[in-house]
Design a protein around this motif. Structure first.
Motif, PDB file in Angstrom:
ATOM      1  N   ARG A   1      33.524  46.628  40.401  1.00 20.46           N
ATOM      2  CA  ARG A   1      32.225  46.758  39.722  1.00 20.46           C
ATOM      3  C   ARG A   1      31.240  47.605  40.513  1.00 20.46           C
ATOM      4  NH1 ARG A   1      31.672  43.963  35.113  1.00 20.46           N
ATOM      5  NH2 ARG A   1      33.183  42.294  34.716  1.00 20.46           N
ATOM      6  N   GLU A   2      31.390  47.631  41.827  1.00 22.35           N
ATOM      7  CA  GLU A   2      30.519  48.477  42.655  1.00 22.35           C
ATOM      8  C   GLU A   2      30.704  49.949  42.310  1.00 22.35           C
ATOM      9  OE1 GLU A   2      29.562  51.265  45.690  1.00 22.35           O
ATOM     10  OE2 GLU A   2      31.644  50.587  45.360  1.00 22.35           O
ATOM     11  N   THR A   3      31.882  50.302  41.770  1.00 24.64           N
ATOM     12  CA  THR A   3      32.149  51.703  41.417  1.00 24.64           C
ATOM     13  C   THR A   3      31.601  52.066  40.041  1.00 24.64           C
ATOM     14  OG1 THR A   3      34.272  51.287  40.298  1.00 24.64           O
ATOM     15  CG2 THR A   3      34.322  51.532  42.701  1.00 24.64           C
ATOM     16  N   GLY A   4      31.165  51.073  39.291  1.00 24.06           N
ATOM     17  CA  GLY A   4      30.689  51.306  37.930  1.00 24.06           C
ATOM     18  C   GLY A   4      31.742  51.066  36.866  1.00 24.06           C
ATOM     19  N   ALA A   5      32.981  50.775  37.298  1.00 26.79           N
ATOM     20  CA  ALA A   5      34.057  50.482  36.352  1.00 26.79           C
ATOM     21  C   ALA A   5      33.939  49.035  35.864  1.00 26.79           C
ATOM     22  CB  ALA A   5      35.415  50.719  37.007  1.00 26.79           C
ATOM     23  N   ILE A   6      34.624  48.737  34.778  1.00 26.78           N
ATOM     24  CA  ILE A   6      34.638  47.394  34.199  1.00 26.78           C
ATOM     25  C   ILE A   6      35.841  46.641  34.750  1.00 26.78           C
ATOM     26  CG2 ILE A   6      34.915  46.091  32.040  1.00 26.78           C
ATOM     27  CD1 ILE A   6      33.555  48.449  30.614  1.00 26.78           C
ATOM     28  N   PHE A   7      35.640  45.363  35.043  1.00 22.51           N
ATOM     29  CA  PHE A   7      36.728  44.553  35.597  1.00 22.51           C
ATOM     30  C   PHE A   7      37.093  43.417  34.651  1.00 22.51           C
ATOM     31  CE2 PHE A   7      38.515  41.016  38.003  1.00 22.51           C
ATOM     32  CZ  PHE A   7      39.515  41.650  38.731  1.00 22.51           C
ATOM     33  N   VAL A   8      38.408  43.201  34.485  1.00 26.73           N
ATOM     34  CA  VAL A   8      38.923  42.080  33.707  1.00 26.73           C
ATOM     35  C   VAL A   8      40.000  41.378  34.529  1.00 26.73           C
ATOM     36  CG1 VAL A   8      40.223  41.401  31.640  1.00 26.73           C
ATOM     37  CG2 VAL A   8      38.390  43.100  31.462  1.00 26.73           C
ATOM     38  N   ASP A   9      39.936  40.064  34.537  1.00 25.99           N
ATOM     39  CA  ASP A   9      40.925  39.251  35.246  1.00 25.99           C
ATOM     40  C   ASP A   9      42.163  39.078  34.367  1.00 25.99           C
ATOM     41  OD1 ASP A   9      42.166  37.413  36.950  1.00 25.99           O
ATOM     42  OD2 ASP A   9      41.062  35.701  36.102  1.00 25.99           O
ATOM     43  N   GLY A  10      43.351  39.201  34.969  1.00 25.09           N
ATOM     44  CA  GLY A  10      44.582  39.031  34.218  1.00 25.09           C
ATOM     45  C   GLY A  10      45.606  38.220  34.992  1.00 25.09           C
ATOM     46  N   GLY A  11      46.539  37.627  34.285  1.00 22.34           N
ATOM     47  CA  GLY A  11      47.614  36.875  34.913  1.00 22.34           C
ATOM     48  C   GLY A  11      48.857  36.938  34.050  1.00 22.34           C
ATOM     49  N   ILE A  12      49.976  37.386  34.623  1.00 19.56           N
ATOM     50  CA  ILE A  12      51.221  37.548  33.856  1.00 19.56           C
ATOM     51  C   ILE A  12      52.064  36.290  33.953  1.00 19.56           C
ATOM     52  CG2 ILE A  12      53.335  38.895  33.576  1.00 19.56           C
ATOM     53  CD1 ILE A  12      51.891  41.262  34.852  1.00 19.56           C
ATOM     54  N   ILE A  13      52.458  35.776  32.806  1.00 18.69           N
ATOM     55  CA  ILE A  13      53.382  34.651  32.750  1.00 18.69           C
ATOM     56  C   ILE A  13      54.595  35.085  31.948  1.00 18.69           C
ATOM     57  CG2 ILE A  13      53.763  32.342  31.802  1.00 18.69           C
ATOM     58  CD1 ILE A  13      50.942  31.622  32.594  1.00 18.69           C
ATOM     59  N   GLY A  14      55.762  34.977  32.566  1.00 16.28           N
ATOM     60  CA  GLY A  14      57.002  35.374  31.904  1.00 16.28           C
ATOM     61  C   GLY A  14      57.718  36.461  32.684  1.00 16.28           C
ATOM     62  N   PRO A  15      58.925  36.813  32.270  1.00 10.69           N
ATOM     63  CA  PRO A  15      59.723  37.838  32.949  1.00 10.69           C
ATOM     64  C   PRO A  15      59.264  39.236  32.570  1.00 10.69           C
ATOM     65  CG  PRO A  15      60.881  37.067  31.011  1.00 10.69           C
ATOM     66  CD  PRO A  15      59.629  36.231  31.099  1.00 10.69           C
ATOM     67  N   PRO A  16      59.799  40.266  33.224  1.00 10.43           N
ATOM     68  CA  PRO A  16      59.507  41.635  32.776  1.00 10.43           C
ATOM     69  C   PRO A  16      59.800  41.754  31.288  1.00 10.43           C
ATOM     70  CG  PRO A  16      60.642  41.702  34.885  1.00 10.43           C
ATOM     71  CD  PRO A  16      60.658  40.260  34.430  1.00 10.43           C
ATOM     72  N   PRO A  17      58.833  42.218  30.490  1.00 12.93           N
ATOM     73  CA  PRO A  17      59.011  42.204  29.034  1.00 12.93           C
ATOM     74  C   PRO A  17      60.138  43.102  28.552  1.00 12.93           C
ATOM     75  CG  PRO A  17      57.066  43.460  29.639  1.00 12.93           C
ATOM     76  CD  PRO A  17      57.541  42.781  30.885  1.00 12.93           C
ATOM     77  N   GLU A  18      60.851  42.612  27.570  1.00  9.99           N
ATOM     78  CA  GLU A  18      61.929  43.361  26.941  1.00  9.99           C
ATOM     79  C   GLU A  18      61.479  43.798  25.548  1.00  9.99           C
ATOM     80  OE1 GLU A  18      65.227  40.747  26.917  1.00  9.99           O
ATOM     81  OE2 GLU A  18      65.496  40.768  29.096  1.00  9.99           O
TER      82      GLU A  18
END
Length: 281
Positions: free
Chosen positions: A110-127
């Motif tokens: 956010r200090e750079t002026g960009a937008i931040f979103v929190d994420g969390g991956i649940i599951g295996p590499p998607p097929e």
């Protein structure tokens, strides 16, 4: 117009996410400088194109998908390019890190002026055509990222502030990977004690579902153990140093560290775990 998405890095998970995006028409950029030939080949197979830091910062979205211990360093390394970008991207941290670490990255971005979103991956590499992998999102700008659901990703929004999606990930991984650590510990202990056969026989009678889960998951663990060390440390931080249970995840981190070392060396622990799983068949 299709979005431009930067996915860093092109590991097993990152390249699989990228392949879903490119197969649905999105442009996906990454950074391949200094990467191995195998990684470069994997990235190209996923339709990813090499880019400079400036070109990464010029994307519509940046998905950070790196080992947990590298998440802060990646944000710091991209900060100058983000600061210089005239059109600010949405930076989504998708890593297995605790909410406190997420808030550190939020401040950097956010200090750079960009937008931040929190994420969390649940599951295996998607097929292809699979909905087993979900990228949970949280924060005031989370809904802006769900446009990527039109390009092959499943992205439920977790109610709550920045950190809520990562709390979800920490809780889930704390159960599944924590349980894997517990199972590995007892499989190895039973093997050393000479009671592995008896334990398998008893579990076939009294805990068949549990035995099946453990012996299905365990063979996949050694090759990933090196990545799970920092994740267990992050989960310990999520639990809280002053809370009962944090020590379990610190011990799990040490276990995975030793399994990772063994997997790349003597292979004795890995062989013992494989042998236990074979007994259950």
């Amino acid at each position: 117009m299709s979005p431009i998405v930067a996915v860093i890095a092109p590991g097993m998970m990152g390249s699989a996410v990228a392949k879903r995006l490119t197969s649905c028409g999105a442009e996906v950029r990454t950074m391949l400088s200094g990467r191995s030939a195998a990684t470069i080949a994997r990235a190209r197979s996923a339709g990813m194109v090499d880019a400079t830091s400036a070109q990464i910062a010029d994307a519509d979205f940046i998905l950070s998908i790196v080992p947990p211990g590298q998440a802060v360093a990646l944000a710091e390394s991209l900060a100058p390019a983000l600061r210089s970008a005239t059109r600010k991207p949405i930076y989504v941290d998708c890593n297995a890190i605790n909410p406190a670490t997420v808030r550190t990255i939020d401040s950097i971005v956010r200090e750079t002026g960009a937008i931040f979103v929190d994420g969390g991956i649940i599951g295996p590499p998607p097929e292809p055509d699979s909905t087993k992998t979900r990228i949970y999102l949280s924060g005031p700008d989370a809904l802006k990222v769900t446009v990527l659901e039109q390009y092959g990703l499943s992205m439920p929004v977790q109610a709550g502030p920045i950190g809520a999606a990562s709390a979800m990930k920490m809780s889930y991984a704390g159960i599944t990977k924590g349980f894997t650590a517990l199972g590995a510990t007892m499989m190895l202990a039973a093997t050393r004690a000479g009671t592995a056969d008896a334990l398998v026989a008893e579990m076939k009678v009294s805990q068949p579902a549990l035995l099946k889960w453990l012996t299905t998951q365990m063979p996949k663990m050694p090759s990933k153990a090196y990545r799970w060390v920092a994740e267990m440390e992050e989960i310990a931080g999520f639990v809280g140093a002053d809370q009962t249970g944090a020590g379990f995840y610190e011990s799990a981190a040490r276990l995975f560290d030793r399994v990772a070392e063994d997997f790349g060396g003597q292979n004795t622990k890995t062989a013992a775990l494989d042998a236990f799983c074979e007994k259950a068949k």
